[in-house]
Design an enzyme around this catalytic site. Structure first.
Site, PDB file in Angstrom:
ATOM      1  CE  LYS A  83      -4.421   0.168   2.398  1.00 16.73           C
ATOM      2  NZ  LYS A  83      -4.981   0.288   3.735  1.00 16.73           N
TER       3      LYS A  83
HETATM    4  C1  E4P Z   1      -8.366   0.913   3.841  1.00 18.72           C
HETATM    5  O1  E4P Z   1      -7.544   0.247   3.274  1.00 18.72           O
HETATM    6  C2  E4P Z   1      -8.129   1.654   5.083  1.00 18.72           C
HETATM    7  O2  E4P Z   1      -7.337   0.880   5.930  1.00 18.72           O
HETATM    8  C3  E4P Z   1      -9.384   1.949   5.836  1.00 18.72           C
HETATM    9  O3  E4P Z   1     -10.525   1.538   5.115  1.00 18.72           O
HETATM   10  C4  E4P Z   1      -9.470   3.278   6.488  1.00 18.72           C
HETATM   11  O4  E4P Z   1     -10.716   3.410   7.136  1.00 18.72           O
HETATM   12  P1  E4P Z   1     -11.056   4.587   8.178  1.00 18.72           P
HETATM   13  O5  E4P Z   1     -11.347   5.822   7.406  1.00 18.72           O
HETATM   14  O6  E4P Z   1     -12.259   4.074   8.912  1.00 18.72           O
HETATM   15  O7  E4P Z   1      -9.838   4.709   9.050  1.00 18.72           O
END
Ligand code: E4P
Length: 214
Positions: A83
């Site tokens: 990522k």
């Molecule tokens: C996705 O890959 C992220 O880890 C995640 O969905 C972030 O979510 P949040 O906005 O609830 O922290």
């Protein structure tokens, strides 16, 4: 649509995987920070429990650092993908990692042009954050709809992963719009499985059975 869990909690992942419901997992530094233990070991355990992609996020903010970290993380298991944030350095890293055959999930996407540039850079996955857009009074799912249309217009095969899911309706909408993946906290997965009519119907069946036999 593939169902991913958005957590690094190995017990929650193992529980959901045992129901055959989890195709993959997304993690991020905030989620990893909640777990104790060596991050690489945690990622290796997760990658062993789920059949599909497990996203591991880099901490570096410069392209060279992201590439070096990405190569290390990708070596943990064949289903670990990297990522990278949607920054200028992140896009450079996507291109380089893709040239090394490493798949990248481009995270923290909040606009259509960002999604277009990620696909052009060679992203394997784009992650629009719908909940965080809703939080600032914008419509997160509209971004998903737009990305789907524009990727279709130009034939990009970058997968659309709906991220920052906060409730079951986000998942229903993601499926309706044809997103490839929805990643959700374990709590949202539980809410999607349960239905009060299933619970009351089951109670009634068992009560009727017992009454007839007593
Ligand atoms: C996705 O890959 C992220 O880890 C995640 O969905 C972030 O979510 P949040 O906005 O609830 O922290």
């Amino acid at each position: 649509m593939e169902i991913f869990l958005d957590t690094a909690d190995i017990s929650a992942i193992t529980r959901a995987a045992a129901m055959g419901l989890v195709d993959g997992v997304t993690t991020n530094p905030s989620l990893m920070a909640k777990e104790s233990g060596d991050p690489k070991e945690i990622l290796a355990r997760i990658a062993d429990v789920v059949p599909g992609d497990v996203s591991a996020e880099v901490l570096s903010t410069d392209a060279a650092g992201m590439v070096a970290e990405g190569r290390e993380l990708a070596a943990i298991a064949p289903n670990i993908i990297i990522k990278c944030p949607l920054t200028p350095d992140g896009l450079r890293a996507v291109r380089e990692l893709a040239e090394h055959g490493i798949r990248v999930n481009v995270t923290l996407c909040f606009s259509l042009p960002q999604a277009l540039f990620a696909a052009k850079a060679g992203a394997y996955i784009i992650s629009p954050f719908v909940g965080r857009l809703d939080d600032i009074a914008l419509t997160g799912m509209k971004l998903v709809e737009d990305i789907r249309q524009v990727y279709g217009n130009y034939g990009f095969d970058t997968k659309i992963l709906v991220a920052s899911i906060r409730n079951p309706l986000h998942v229903v909408e993601a499926a309706r719009l044809g997103a490839h993946i929805a990643t959700m906290p374990p709590k949202v997965l539980d809410l999607l499985i349960r239905h009060p009519l299933t619970d009351s119907g089951l109670e009634q069946f068992l009560r009727d059975w017992e009454n007839a036999r007593s």
